[in-house]
Write an enzyme that holds these catalytic residues in place. Structure first.
Site, PDB file in Angstrom:
ATOM      1  N   HIS A   1      34.205  -1.852  -5.156  1.00  0.00           N
ATOM      2  CA  HIS A   1      33.536  -2.817  -4.094  1.00  0.00           C
ATOM      3  C   HIS A   1      34.414  -3.663  -4.098  1.00  0.00           C
ATOM      4  CE1 HIS A   1      31.051  -0.339  -1.805  1.00  0.00           C
ATOM      5  NE2 HIS A   1      30.145  -0.459  -2.426  1.00  0.00           N
TER       6      HIS A   1
ATOM      7  N   CYS B   1      33.449   3.725  -0.187  1.00  0.00           N
ATOM      8  CA  CYS B   1      31.752   3.900  -0.581  1.00  0.00           C
ATOM      9  C   CYS B   1      31.561   4.722   0.175  1.00  0.00           C
ATOM     10  CB  CYS B   1      31.313   3.212  -0.669  1.00  0.00           C
ATOM     11  SG  CYS B   1      29.605   3.599  -1.994  1.00  0.00           S
TER      12      CYS B   1
END
Length: 488
Positions: free
Chosen positions: A430, A333
């Site tokens: 994630h 991310c």
């Protein structure tokens, strides 16, 4: 069933990190095992460790509690989530969606959200036999009481009885419980119907004089002295206070993770932390990155600020040297964004507007925009064709030549980017490492050979929740808790 009649109990703490989240998770599993429809609820959370649901973001702890209760997570379980963006304030997630910013000087404004909090609580109550509410920080912070929605302000508005939990492992538990009683006003104090002591080590009977002292000073009955639960490290931690990992001198694969100021969604690392073949080093500021096989740049809530912090620590030099020696680098991310040529935040979405060069290890560029991606996804790991479930929570678009070598496929399209030799990769996903097959494939690529593992991560989480429920059933008076919940 309306909120006035649905049984509910609130678990307050004498401070942060006393084990409230874990106790709520254990109680959710315990009462679910008894056949009750249990729902977790936290009026207000402050954390950058978030989870994606089908309807928006909530705190990671509430997602775990929902799992413990065997229900799908929902934004109503955590209607106000404040995600810190440095000293200037926090992003507001209201009932799962971005609702602006809360400046530090305007923190009392959070009281404005009480109507939405009560709406979410009502909706949970309508579909529950029992709601277990988690407080935040301490109810004894009298400077914050006037607009409180996280602790006794909520308890009084929703008429939910509470118990107060103290952590004996950090010391001063008698003073913290008795002191909390002393500073509360009478109406707030009346909402607390008992206390419990958490994380006790040794013979519990040795604390009986302490129990008697607290009861005599407060009038509260003791609902239990809970011994240390050693398996707690297997479950996702709510905040950065618990950022550590057990080091393994005999591990075959060594991974280093720099702890950046705005680190977010660090539970991505939990499966690697528990992997017997891996030594995961969480590296604090002031220390150089050790020699390792792989460096992971974790998620970040403030990418430009963390990129500057990485450079000020000299970790950029460590990472570039690691790459030159043939090491692997993975960005998750915000960490993915840092690996590219440049990161732009023209609207000041994560702090002051600006831009900065990235590490240049991937041929991609990132521009942050106001459209926030929050979703759960199924994915395929392209090199190994293994599959898993993950989620995305991010601002921004990342584009460039190395996206052609994306490590993952989502909805038939490439996701992420990788260098032509595959040793540097980045992704917005994630939770990819919770898939045993994906994690094994990634570790095989790092080691250059097959790494046998007996870790079954998801099964281990379920076993740990079951063990936690049994632990609480043994050491808490859960029947008294349920009776309190039904007394409202």
């Amino acid at each position: 069933m309306d909120r006035a009649r649905t049984p509910a109990i609130m678990i307050l703490g004498t401070g942060s990190n006393v084990g409230k989240s874990l106790i709520v998770a254990g109680l959710c599993r315990l009462f679910s095992d008894r056949g009750l429809r249990v729902r977790p609820f936290k009026p207000q959370n402050m954390s950058n460790n978030a989870a994606a649901t089908a309807d928006g973001e909530i705190g990671r702890a509430q997602a775990l509690q929902a799992r413990a209760a065997r229900v799908a997570p929902h934004p109503d379980m955590n209607p106000v989530l404040l995600k810190p963006e440095g000293e200037q304030g926090s992003q507001i997630i209201l009932q799962g969606r971005v609702a602006g910013r809360l400046a530090s000087r305007d923190f009392a404004r959070r009281g404005d959200f009480l109507p939405q909090v009560l709406v979410s609580f009502d909706r949970l109550c309508a579909d529950a036999d029992l709601v277990i509410v988690e407080g935040a920080g301490s109810p004894a912070e009298t400077n914050l009481r006037a607009r409180d929605i996280a602790n006794l302000g909520f308890a009084r508005a929703a008429e939910v009885p509470a118990i107060l939990v103290g952590d004996i492992d950090r010391g001063g538990v008698i003073a913290s419980l008795v002191g909390s009683h002393a500073v509360l006003d009478p109406a707030d104090r009346a909402m607390i119907r008992g206390f419990a002591v958490n994380r006790f080590r040794g013979a519990v009977e040795l604390f009986q004089p302490g129990v008697e002292t607290i009861t005599a000073a407060t009038g509260w009955p003791c609902l239990g002295v809970v011994p240390w639960f050693g398996a707690a490290h297997r479950l996702p931690a709510e905040d950065g206070l618990e950022l550590h990992a057990e080091r393994r001198a005999d591990a075959r694969i060594r991974i280093a993770v720099p702890i950046l100021p705005g680190i977010a969604n660090f539970d991505d690392l939990d499966p690697l932390k528990l992997e017997p073949t891996v030594d995961l080093a969480m590296v604090p500021p002031g220390q150089a990155l050790p020699v390792c096989d792989m460096v992971i740049l974790p998620g970040s809530k403030t990418t430009l600020r963390d990129l500057a912090a990485l450079r000020s620590e000299g970790w950029d030099i460590d990472i570039l040297g690691h790459r030159r020696r043939g090491g692997h680098v993975l960005g998750l991310c915000g960490g993915y964004q840092m690996l590219g040529r440049i990161v732009r935040d023209p609207e000041g979405l994560e702090g002051p507007a600006g831009e900065a060069p990235g590490l240049g290890l991937l041929d991609v560029e990132t521009t942050l925009d106001s459209g926030k991606t929050v979703r759960e996804v199924g994915f395929r790991h392209a090199p190994s064709a293994t599959e898993g479930l993950a989620y995305e929570i991010h601002l921004g678009r990342t584009e460039g030549t190395d996206c052609r070598h994306a490590p993952f496929i989502v909805d038939g399209r490439p996701e992420g980017a990788a260098s032509p030799d595959g040793r540097v990769a980045g992704t917005y996903l994630h939770g990819a490492f919770t898939s045993d097959a994906v994690r094994a494939a990634w570790l095989d690529a790092i080691a250059g050979s097959e790494q046998k593992t007996e870790l079954r991560f998801e099964a281990l989480i379920e076993q740990t929740l079951d063990a936690l429920a049994a632990h609480l059933a043994q050491h808490l008076d859960v029947d008294a808790l349920l009776a309190l919940a039904r007394s409202r």
